[in-house]
Design an enzyme around this catalytic site. Structure first.
Site, PDB file in Angstrom:
ATOM      1  N   TRP A 101       0.830  -1.205   0.000  1.00  0.00           N
ATOM      2  CA  TRP A 101       0.000   0.000   0.000  1.00  0.00           C
ATOM      3  C   TRP A 101       0.859   1.247   0.000  1.00  0.00           C
ATOM      4  O   TRP A 101       0.550   2.223  -0.682  1.00  0.00           O
ATOM      5  CB  TRP A 101      -0.967  -0.004   1.186  1.00  0.00           C
ATOM      6  CG  TRP A 101      -1.940  -1.145   1.117  1.00  0.00           C
ATOM      7  CD1 TRP A 101      -2.048  -2.188   1.992  1.00  0.00           C
ATOM      8  CD2 TRP A 101      -2.914  -1.391   0.084  1.00  0.00           C
ATOM      9  NE1 TRP A 101      -3.030  -3.057   1.582  1.00  0.00           N
ATOM     10  CE2 TRP A 101      -3.579  -2.593   0.420  1.00  0.00           C
ATOM     11  CE3 TRP A 101      -3.283  -0.718  -1.078  1.00  0.00           C
ATOM     12  CZ2 TRP A 101      -4.603  -3.135  -0.369  1.00  0.00           C
ATOM     13  CZ3 TRP A 101      -4.300  -1.258  -1.863  1.00  0.00           C
ATOM     14  CH2 TRP A 101      -4.949  -2.446  -1.515  1.00  0.00           C
ATOM     15  N   ASP A 168      -1.495   6.801   6.347  1.00  0.00           N
ATOM     16  CA  ASP A 168      -2.516   5.841   5.931  1.00  0.00           C
ATOM     17  C   ASP A 168      -2.732   4.904   7.118  1.00  0.00           C
ATOM     18  O   ASP A 168      -1.872   4.095   7.447  1.00  0.00           O
ATOM     19  CB  ASP A 168      -2.023   5.068   4.703  1.00  0.00           C
ATOM     20  CG  ASP A 168      -3.012   3.988   4.246  1.00  0.00           C
ATOM     21  OD1 ASP A 168      -4.047   3.800   4.903  1.00  0.00           O
ATOM     22  OD2 ASP A 168      -2.718   3.342   3.215  1.00  0.00           O
ATOM     23  N   LYS A 192     -11.610  -2.001   7.069  1.00  0.00           N
ATOM     24  CA  LYS A 192     -10.745  -2.869   7.861  1.00  0.00           C
ATOM     25  C   LYS A 192     -11.165  -2.835   9.338  1.00  0.00           C
ATOM     26  O   LYS A 192     -11.365  -3.869   9.944  1.00  0.00           O
ATOM     27  CB  LYS A 192      -9.274  -2.451   7.747  1.00  0.00           C
ATOM     28  CG  LYS A 192      -8.777  -2.237   6.312  1.00  0.00           C
ATOM     29  CD  LYS A 192      -8.573  -3.535   5.553  1.00  0.00           C
ATOM     30  CE  LYS A 192      -8.403  -3.355   4.053  1.00  0.00           C
ATOM     31  NZ  LYS A 192      -7.354  -2.448   3.617  1.00  0.00           N
TER      32      LYS A 192
HETATM   33  C1  LIG Z   1      -6.863  -1.916   2.239  1.00  0.00           C
HETATM   34  C2  LIG Z   1      -5.861  -0.839   2.310  1.00  0.00           C
HETATM   35  C3  LIG Z   1      -5.802   0.192   1.359  1.00  0.00           C
HETATM   36  C4  LIG Z   1      -6.724   0.242   0.155  1.00  0.00           C
HETATM   37  O1  LIG Z   1      -7.989   0.627   0.523  1.00  0.00           O
HETATM   38  P1  LIG Z   1      -9.157   0.840  -0.551  1.00  0.00           P
HETATM   39  O2  LIG Z   1     -10.231   1.435   0.290  1.00  0.00           O
HETATM   40  O3  LIG Z   1      -9.488  -0.507  -1.111  1.00  0.00           O
HETATM   41  O4  LIG Z   1      -8.671   1.753  -1.607  1.00  0.00           O
HETATM   42  C5  LIG Z   1      -4.868   1.179   1.519  1.00  0.00           C
HETATM   43  N1  LIG Z   1      -4.008   1.168   2.558  1.00  0.00           N
HETATM   44  C6  LIG Z   1      -4.018   0.186   3.482  1.00  0.00           C
HETATM   45  C7  LIG Z   1      -3.040   0.232   4.610  1.00  0.00           C
HETATM   46  C8  LIG Z   1      -4.941  -0.845   3.390  1.00  0.00           C
HETATM   47  O5  LIG Z   1      -4.957  -1.819   4.313  1.00  0.00           O
END
Ligand SMILES: *Cc1c(COP(=O)(O)O)cnc(C)c1O
Length: 356
Positions: A101, A168, A192
């Site tokens: 990511w 993030d 998540k």
């Molecule tokens: C799942 C995830 C993403 C991507 O998220 P989307 O909502 O599918 O774009 C980005 N960063 C991390 C750390 C993730 O776990």
């Protein structure tokens, strides 16, 4: 049989939240209407949005310098929106490359400015969090991924940075106490640890905005959404509602301190078994182990196949590791009961007795 859901995302939600959400889909607050068929500008939904924003403010201990937004487009849209809104052509932002990511965030940010990767753990398949790096004075911001969902590593420290930190937090938001004021911008896809897919939480320090020269489309400009309280266009009403319910559940269960205590207990239970069990080994260095995504490998391919089937028989689902790591990944987000972690641990122990 109700399954033990170790999915990395979309992931487990508290049972009480799912029940309440189901009720709101048929009849919201006794209105005789579904939440899905009322205006996003109605008093009933405005109250939901206000509570959701207030809960984020409270949980992250934010002040008036910050805005809380609920946007669509996933965390993946934040990979470019952050750079687009914060970085001018010719300016430099620093990134730590700690996984899939993070590297996707780097790729998108490069469309809008100069990106310097000042730390990386790519050399060892992202099995650790790099240490000892410095953020140069010219950096406009530092971008980190606080929890690496795929590889199972997590920052247990905050990097020193004079530049604002953009984080993030998709896979560890609200899993432990943090002071949101230590960050310039936080984003997290809800699916998540917060709610269903379809909404992304963004927390942004307002004085970082309005400083880029480029023309921003209205929908991609944070300031548009701040001015309209996330109601510039139709927001993802249902995911925002469920996220609001999840935050209510977090607050009723000890807040972020409470989450951390139980998350540590769950992770320790599982990592202790991984370390003691002759059939398995952890996939990351110990000091950077994630409390959310526990990655581990079987010591032989035969054991890998046999354990996958034993776990499935016990109702433990979605534990297959990501293809870039292999082995297993048990995602044990906030809503995962410790009883389910114990079931997985029991299967591992039983497996070692029969095979180890
Ligand atoms: C799942 C995830 C993403 C991507 O998220 P989307 O909502 O599918 O774009 C980005 N960063 C991390 C750390 C993730 O776990």
């Amino acid at each position: 049989m109700k399954k033990h859901n170790f999915s990395p995302g979309p992931a487990i939600l508290p049972a009480s939240v799912l029940e309440e959400a189901a009720q709101a889909v048929s009849d919201f607050n006794g209105m005789g209407l579904s939440l899905l068929e009322i205006s996003h500008r109605s008093a009933a939904f405005t109250a939901v949005m206000e509570e959701a924003v207030a809960s984020v403010n409270e949980l992250l201990d934010l002040d008036d310098d910050y805005s809380v937004l609920f946007l669509s487009g996933g965390a993946s849209s934040q990979f470019f929106m952050t750079a687009m809104n914060l970085l001018n052509e010719g300016e430099t932002a620093c990134y730590a490359d700690t996984g899939t990511w993070a590297s996707k965030a780097i790729k998108e940010a490069k469309l809008f400015g100069t990106i310097e990767v000042i730390a990386s753990s790519k050399d060892k398949n992202y099995s650790y969090i790099p240490r000892g790096w410095k953020v140069p004075a010219y950096a406009k911001y530092l971008h980190i991924t606080t929890n690496n969902t795929i590889f199972g590593t997590q920052y247990h420290w905050l990097p020193e940075s004079d530049a604002p930190i953009v984080a993030d937090m998709s896979s560890d938001i609200f899993s432990r106490p943090i002071d949101g004021k230590n960050f310039g911008l936080i984003y997290a896809g809800a699916q998540k640890n917060l709610g269903p897919s379809g909404v992304t939480l963004v927390v942004v320090k307002k004085d970082l905005l309005g400083k880029v020269n480029r023309v921003l489309p209205s929908m991609l400009n944070y300031q548009t959404h701040i001015a309209e309280n996330s109601l510039y266009n139709t927001p993802p009403v249902f995911p925002i509602y469920v996220s609001m319910l999840t935050m209510r559940w977090i607050k009723a269960n000890g807040g972020l301190e409470g989450m951390e205590v139980i998350n540590r207990r769950k992770a320790q239970l599982l990592y202790d078994e991984i370390d003691a069990n002759p059939c398995f080994e952890g996939a990351t260095v110990k000091e950077d182990r994630s409390l959310m995504n526990v990655t581990f490998l079987a010591k032989t391919p035969e054991w890998e196949a046999a354990f996958a089937s034993a776990a499935k028989d016990a109702g433990c689902v979605e534990i297959k590791g990501h293809r870039s790591v292999g082995g297993f990944r048990a995602s044990i987000y906030n809503a995962m009961p410790i009883e389910s972690v114990q079931v997985l641990v029991d299967v591992m122990r039983d497996f070692a007795q029969k095979n180890g």
